[in-house]
Design an enzyme around this catalytic site. Structure first.
Site, short mmCIF file in Angstrom:
data_model
loop_
_atom_site.label_atom_id
_atom_site.label_comp_id
_atom_site.label_asym_id
_atom_site.label_seq_id
_atom_site.Cartn_x
_atom_site.Cartn_y
_atom_site.Cartn_z
N HIS A 71 -27.07 24.54 -7.05
CA HIS A 71 -27.52 24.88 -8.40
C HIS A 71 -27.09 23.87 -9.47
O HIS A 71 -26.67 24.23 -10.56
CB HIS A 71 -27.03 26.27 -8.77
N GLU A 85 -36.11 33.44 -7.47
CA GLU A 85 -35.94 32.05 -7.91
C GLU A 85 -37.17 31.24 -7.48
O GLU A 85 -37.19 30.65 -6.41
CB GLU A 85 -34.66 31.47 -7.33
N HIS A 99 -32.39 32.19 -13.01
CA HIS A 99 -31.56 32.94 -12.06
C HIS A 99 -31.21 34.33 -12.60
O HIS A 99 -30.06 34.78 -12.49
CB HIS A 99 -30.28 32.15 -11.76
N SER A 100 -32.19 35.03 -13.14
CA SER A 100 -31.95 36.40 -13.59
C SER A 100 -31.85 37.34 -12.40
O SER A 100 -32.57 37.21 -11.41
CB SER A 100 -33.08 36.87 -14.50
N ASN A 124 -30.73 25.64 -5.92
CA ASN A 124 -30.39 25.90 -4.53
C ASN A 124 -29.48 24.80 -3.98
O ASN A 124 -28.76 24.15 -4.73
CB ASN A 124 -31.66 26.10 -3.68
N ARG A 125 -29.51 24.58 -2.67
CA ARG A 125 -28.51 23.75 -2.01
C ARG A 125 -29.02 22.36 -1.65
O ARG A 125 -30.20 22.20 -1.30
CB ARG A 125 -28.03 24.46 -0.74
#
Length: 350
Positions: free
Chosen positions: A105, A316, A178-179, A79-80
């Protein structure tokens, strides 16, 4: 059973292989050691037909040239991270701003773009054990960390993902997979009719860049309320927050009654195929992303399938985004001598 097949050559000259895991269950998986990427996940539907329920590409070039982090392990930090920086033990670390002003990521070259060491273990529950050593200051994160991710295909029809890591220096870590899932099959155009449930009464409030503001807000009575199962697309485009997220979900949901144990936390069911996925995890949160930014200009998926927005959804499992910059959030600091552990299970039935 495990079969191994050459999948391509990475930019550093390393050979990349795809490992197909199968047993007597309704699920089989094809995973490569570039980014620990889940390339295919075949699940038997109610009519006995196998459907590939994850997005991805036919060859390594697709993963090298496209965005989206399709099927990959994300790290060091998913994430960020706001303003592409954080402070640890009084020292400021500046990260690569790979997404506007922030880091997403893992940075410029995250774990999704690394070649992992691979070892397979055959049996009734075949395993693929992937290892990556991330050196001190890679992507400007402190500490050398050793990461092991084990994919296990269980006898009951689940893909279990177990993460372990340790460090020689105080650092931060928050790993996930991250599918992108579409339980009608990845080639289906939309996930709008698939029914989702999330065990979360609250979520992180976000700003325009989808960075947490620091506030925790209730989902009750909002488009983000999945505490009772509902069609995932029912409230697409329903309010201004959806608009700034390109017309879909890109949010971190905070699970109820978190105690660190492995629990049923999310589910998704497809009305036509009858396939249902249940997500079990020991993590406190899940980032739900409905592929809002996919479009037909992106490289085509397997078999030439055109990418379309809102054609799949990611679960996620993670700690809170930007936690290092919010002291009240779930802790993402890893100490020397500690072991980071994280287990998520994607279980299927029809």
């Amino acid at each position: 059973m495990i079969t191994k097949k050459f999948f391509g050559t990475a930019p550093d000259g390393s050979d990349v292989y795809a490992y197909c895991l199968s047993n007597d269950s309704i699920v089989s998986a094809n995973i490569c050691n570039f980014g620990g990427t889940v390339i295919n996940l075949w699940v038997e539907d109610r009519n006995g037909e196998k459907r590939d329920v994850v997005c991805g590409f036919d060859d390594l070039d697709g993963y090298l040239t496209s965005g989206g982090y399709q099927g990959a392990i994300i790290g060091r930090v998913t994430n960020r991270i706001s303003n592409s920086k954080f402070t640890l033990d009084g020292k400021e670390y500046l990260l690569y701003p790979n997404c506007g002003t922030f880091t997403a990521h893992g940075g410029k070259t995250g774990f999704n773009k690394r070649v992992w060491g691979a070892r397979s273990v055959d049996g009734d529950e075949p395993m693929l054990i992937l290892t990556y050593v991330s050196p001190d200051m890679e992507e400007n994160y402190p500490g050398t960390i050793v990461v092991t991710v084990t994919y296990t295909l269980t006898k009951c029809g689940a893909l279990k993902v177990n993460y372990e890591a340790y460090t020689d220096k105080r650092t931060i870590i928050n790993l996930t997979n991250h599918s992108y899932f579409n339980l009608e099959g990845y080639e289906s155009a939309s996930i709008a009719d698939q029914v989702m449930w999330i065990d979360a009464d609250t979520m992180n409030e976000q700003d325009f860049d989808i960075i947490p503001t620091g506030n925790i807000i209730s989902v009750k009575g909002t488009p983000y309320d999945f505490t009772s199962p509902k069609a995932i697309g029912r409230d697409f485009d329903s309010d201004l927050d959806m608009e700034k997220q390109n017309g879909g979900y890109d949010n971190n949901f905070i699970f109820n009654n978190y105690d660190g144990s492995l629990k049923k936390r999310c589910s998704l069911k497809a009305p036509l195929s009858g396939i249902e996925m249940t997500v079990y995890t020991d993590q406190p949160c899940v980032g739900v992303y409905t592929s809002n930014m996919m479009n037909e200009n992106d490289p085509p998926f397997k078999g030439g399938v055109v990418q379309k927005n809102r054609c799949a959804v990611c679960f996620e499992t993670q700690k809170m985004p930007d936690a290092i910059n919010n002291p009240s959030f779930t802790d993402t600091v890893l100490e020397p001598g500690e072991i980071y552990t994280h287990t998520t299970v994607f279980a299927f039935n029809h």
